[in-house]
Scaffold this motif. Structure first.
Motif, PDB file in Angstrom:
ATOM      1  N   ALA A  64       0.919  -1.274   0.148  1.00 17.86           N
ATOM      2  CA  ALA A  64       0.015   0.116  -0.092  1.00 17.86           C
ATOM      3  C   ALA A  64       0.983   1.123   0.036  1.00 17.86           C
ATOM      4  CB  ALA A  64      -0.929  -0.076   1.230  1.00 17.86           C
ATOM      5  N   ALA A  65       1.964   1.077   0.673  1.00 16.62           N
ATOM      6  CA  ALA A  65       2.911   2.376   0.708  1.00 16.62           C
ATOM      7  C   ALA A  65       3.508   2.668  -0.621  1.00 16.62           C
ATOM      8  CB  ALA A  65       4.027   2.011   1.712  1.00 16.62           C
ATOM      9  N   ASP A  66       3.830   1.559  -1.204  1.00 21.44           N
ATOM     10  CA  ASP A  66       4.567   1.821  -2.506  1.00 21.44           C
ATOM     11  C   ASP A  66       3.365   2.406  -3.526  1.00 21.44           C
ATOM     12  OD1 ASP A  66       6.837   0.935  -1.890  1.00 21.44           O
ATOM     13  OD2 ASP A  66       6.510  -1.352  -2.564  1.00 21.44           O
ATOM     14  N   GLU A  67       2.129   1.775  -3.558  1.00 23.71           N
ATOM     15  CA  GLU A  67       1.042   2.377  -4.323  1.00 23.71           C
ATOM     16  C   GLU A  67       0.656   3.657  -3.904  1.00 23.71           C
ATOM     17  OE1 GLU A  67      -3.292   1.023  -5.739  1.00 23.71           O
ATOM     18  OE2 GLU A  67      -2.308  -0.245  -4.326  1.00 23.71           O
ATOM     19  N   LEU A  68       0.793   4.268  -2.868  1.00 27.28           N
ATOM     20  CA  LEU A  68       0.468   5.707  -2.562  1.00 27.28           C
ATOM     21  C   LEU A  68       1.747   6.504  -2.452  1.00 27.28           C
ATOM     22  CD1 LEU A  68      -2.242   4.751   0.366  1.00 27.28           C
ATOM     23  CD2 LEU A  68      -2.832   5.494  -1.998  1.00 27.28           C
ATOM     24  N   GLY A  69       2.654   6.035  -2.442  1.00 28.56           N
ATOM     25  CA  GLY A  69       3.707   6.716  -2.383  1.00 28.56           C
ATOM     26  C   GLY A  69       4.086   7.614  -1.013  1.00 28.56           C
ATOM     27  N   ILE A  70       3.881   6.613  -0.155  1.00 24.77           N
ATOM     28  CA  ILE A  70       4.209   7.219   1.327  1.00 24.77           C
ATOM     29  C   ILE A  70       4.714   5.901   2.181  1.00 24.77           C
ATOM     30  CG2 ILE A  70       2.269   8.549   1.408  1.00 24.77           C
ATOM     31  CD1 ILE A  70       0.564   6.349   2.709  1.00 24.77           C
ATOM     32  N   SER A  71       5.393   6.293   3.368  1.00 24.60           N
ATOM     33  CA  SER A  71       5.792   5.298   4.325  1.00 24.60           C
ATOM     34  C   SER A  71       4.930   4.359   4.761  1.00 24.60           C
ATOM     35  CB  SER A  71       6.711   6.062   5.208  1.00 24.60           C
ATOM     36  OG  SER A  71       5.881   6.703   6.252  1.00 24.60           O
ATOM     37  N   ARG A  72       5.888   3.174   5.186  1.00 23.42           N
ATOM     38  CA  ARG A  72       4.731   2.134   5.853  1.00 23.42           C
ATOM     39  C   ARG A  72       4.152   2.691   7.125  1.00 23.42           C
ATOM     40  NH1 ARG A  72       8.487  -2.432   8.633  1.00 23.42           N
ATOM     41  NH2 ARG A  72       8.686  -2.990   6.388  1.00 23.42           N
ATOM     42  N   ARG A  73       4.854   3.534   8.071  1.00 21.76           N
ATOM     43  CA  ARG A  73       4.293   4.080   9.117  1.00 21.76           C
ATOM     44  C   ARG A  73       3.222   4.836   8.836  1.00 21.76           C
ATOM     45  NH1 ARG A  73       4.677   9.110  11.454  1.00 21.76           N
ATOM     46  NH2 ARG A  73       4.286   9.144  13.849  1.00 21.76           N
TER      47      ARG A  73
END
Length: 555
Positions: A48-57
């Protein structure tokens, strides 16, 4: 159902910037399905982080917000810090000074400016060794005040009215004459005198309207300012058959059947509506006297609208003053005036007849038709046969002790042979209740000691001319100006005659003189008097000197 009382929070659907909204929508498409799983592992979070371009946290933060919220896009909108806006950072002592100065200097009828209030804040802070706040801080504290409360403190109730909701609902009225609203207003029209046809000023109109049918049930035009007498005259016009009055105006063919005794009259809180005469008169005839709640003029909206409509119609007449100078412009009202008071009465009677025949927007039918329906359903309202007898109960009240020579009111003596039985036992009687028509003081009405009937008592000297109370007071004032410490009846009537002659000579020249003559001509004609009475001789040993009259009641 919550009855529509709960507040609905706007969560950013309309207020969020387009960029932030688009990001939240994209995040909801990914986080929503992910949050449906009872447990989100690291692999799913990283995807999900890769898809949204955000960190895991950040993925886990969004998951927590989605689950804590309602599962809608606005749950994921960025939450911005207020930066402390709305919180006060000044020391408590400075806040106390500002609050005290605002209450003692700003919230007063003197209406000091913000600059003046700020100078006082600076002075007090420096005197106390406190830091001085900037002027904008004081302005913010003032802006945060309740506008209605601040306006009431600085401008009074009338000044705050524009900032308050109307509030409250007037009681529902359905029956004929269940409630009659009465009010006065100056007529937006210059009238002329009968003799010279020259302008004498604006008259006053007192109108009464039946709330249930919207019919005009009473109407009186006078040259005197609104008073308890005006209200009494309007009530007398309301309760009596109007045909004799219409015939005197030459309007025999005009139909105005709306008459009868109201169950309640509804008035504002003006002084003339709180007089003893009006209160006692209403109680005598079983009429409830009700007052509008203070600060709620819309409770008298029916009569206010009637008067407004009436004045709009008056604006079409020659000599109108319009509602204000701006509307009048360069129109010369005095030069255009042509109607006398009697002619204005005729015009108003015709205007009322036309109004009764027009469909009323609130009723959906004509007032005349609604009145006819009410009469058919409940019968014709009871009317009063003697207008004079009814009006007596609404005349100003005076209380006087009976003497051997009768009654003395404002330096004028009144006597009738019918007083003799009471004179003989006057020592055991209290003060008598007297009624006097201010328009014609040539006679008074005396209530017998048992309180059963009124006896008409004329001047002791029947050759005296009828005069009004306004002429009498003007004559007394003139005599005082001439240095007369004692005013006797002969001097009083001599001064009235002298003033009338001056008025006659000046009538063609001055508007005020013409108005005085017109007021005098409007005085009701006195009834024929009987043979002259034979009062006891003056100067008896037990006769007391005449004292200056006391003011019993203002009207």
């Amino acid at each position: 159902m919550d009855g529509g009382q709960a507040q609905i929070i706007e969560r950013g659907v309309l207020t969020a910037p387009d960029e932030a909204w688009d990001v939240a929508v994209r995040q909801a498409e990914v986080i929503g399905p992910l949050a449906a799983s009872p447990r989100v592992g690291l692999a799913a979070a990283d995807a999900a982080a890769d898809e949204l371009g955000i960190s895991r946290r950040q993925v886990y933060v969004l998951l927590a917000r989605w689950r804590a919220g309602e599962g809608v896009v606005s749950d994921l909108l960025p939450q911005r810090s207020s930066g402390g806006r709305g919180r006060r950072r000044l020391p408590a002592a400075v806040e106390t000074v500002m609050t005290e100065v605002i209450c003692s200097r700003y919230l007063t009828r003197q209406r000091r400016s913000v600059a003046a209030v700020y100078r006082e804040v600076v002075r007090r802070c420096r005197a106390a060794g406190l830091p001085v706040p900037v002027r904008n801080t004081l302005a913010q504290r003032i802006a945060a005040l309740d506008p209605a409360a601040a306006a009431a403190a600085r401008e009074g109730v009338d000044g705050a009215r524009r900032l308050r909701a109307a509030g409250g609902e007037p009681p529902k009225i359905e029956g004929l004459l269940q409630q009659v609203q009465i009010d006065h207003t100056p007529v937006d029209l210059e009238v002329v005198d009968e003799r010279h046809r020259l302008p004498i000023g604006r008259p006053y109109v007192t109108a009464a309207i039946d709330v249930a049918s919207r019919c005009v049930v009473g109407l009186v035009v006078t040259l005197e300012a609104p008073s308890a007498l005006s209200a009494g005259l309007c009530l007398a016009h309301t309760v009596c058959d109007k045909r004799p009055w219409l015939e005197r105006l030459g309007l025999e063919r005009v139909a105005w059947p709306m008459s009868g005794k109201p169950r309640e009259i509804y008035v504002d809180n003006a002084a003339e509506f709180r007089s003893e005469a009006l209160r006692r008169g209403c109680a005598q005839h079983g009429i409830t006297l009700a007052y509008r709640p203070k600060g709620m003029p819309h409770f008298g909206g029916v009569i206010e609208r009637l008067i407004g409509t009436m004045m709009q119609m008056v604006h079409e007449l020659p000599g109108t003053t319009f509602s204000n100078p701006a509307e009048r412009g360069s129109y010369d009202s005095q030069a255009s005036a042509v109607l006398t008071v009697a002619e204005l009465n005729r015009w108003l009677a015709l205007a009322v007849a036309a109004y009764h025949g027009q469909v009323h927007a609130t009723l959906g039918q004509t007032p005349a038709a609604r009145w006819a329906e009410g009469v058919a359903a409940g019968g014709r309202p009871a009317t009063v046969t003697s207008e004079t007898a009814f009006l007596i109960d609404f005349l100003p009240v005076i209380r006087r002790t009976l003497r051997r020579t009768g009654f003395t009111i404002d330096h004028v003596q009144y006597y009738n042979d019918a007083l003799k039985p009471w004179i003989a036992r006057r020592d055991g009687l209290e003060k008598f209740v007297l009624r006097r028509d201010p328009r014609d003081i040539s006679r008074i009405w005396v209530l017998d000691p048992d309180g059963h009937a009124y006896l008409p008592v004329p001047y002791r000297t029947l050759s005296r001319p009828p005069i009004s109370v306004w002429e009498q007071r003007a004559a007394i004032a003139r005599l005082r100006e001439q240095g007369r410490a004692q005013v006797d009846e002969n001097a009083l009537f001599a001064m009235v005659e002298q003033m009338r002659q001056v008025t006659e000579d000046a009538a063609a020249k001055t508007r005020r003189a013409r108005r005085e003559m017109e007021r005098r001509s409007a005085t009701p004609a006195p009834q024929a008097a009987g043979p002259p009475p034979s009062p006891p001789a003056e100067g008896c040993a037990d006769e007391e000197p005449v004292r200056p009259f006391e003011v019993i009641e203002q009207w």
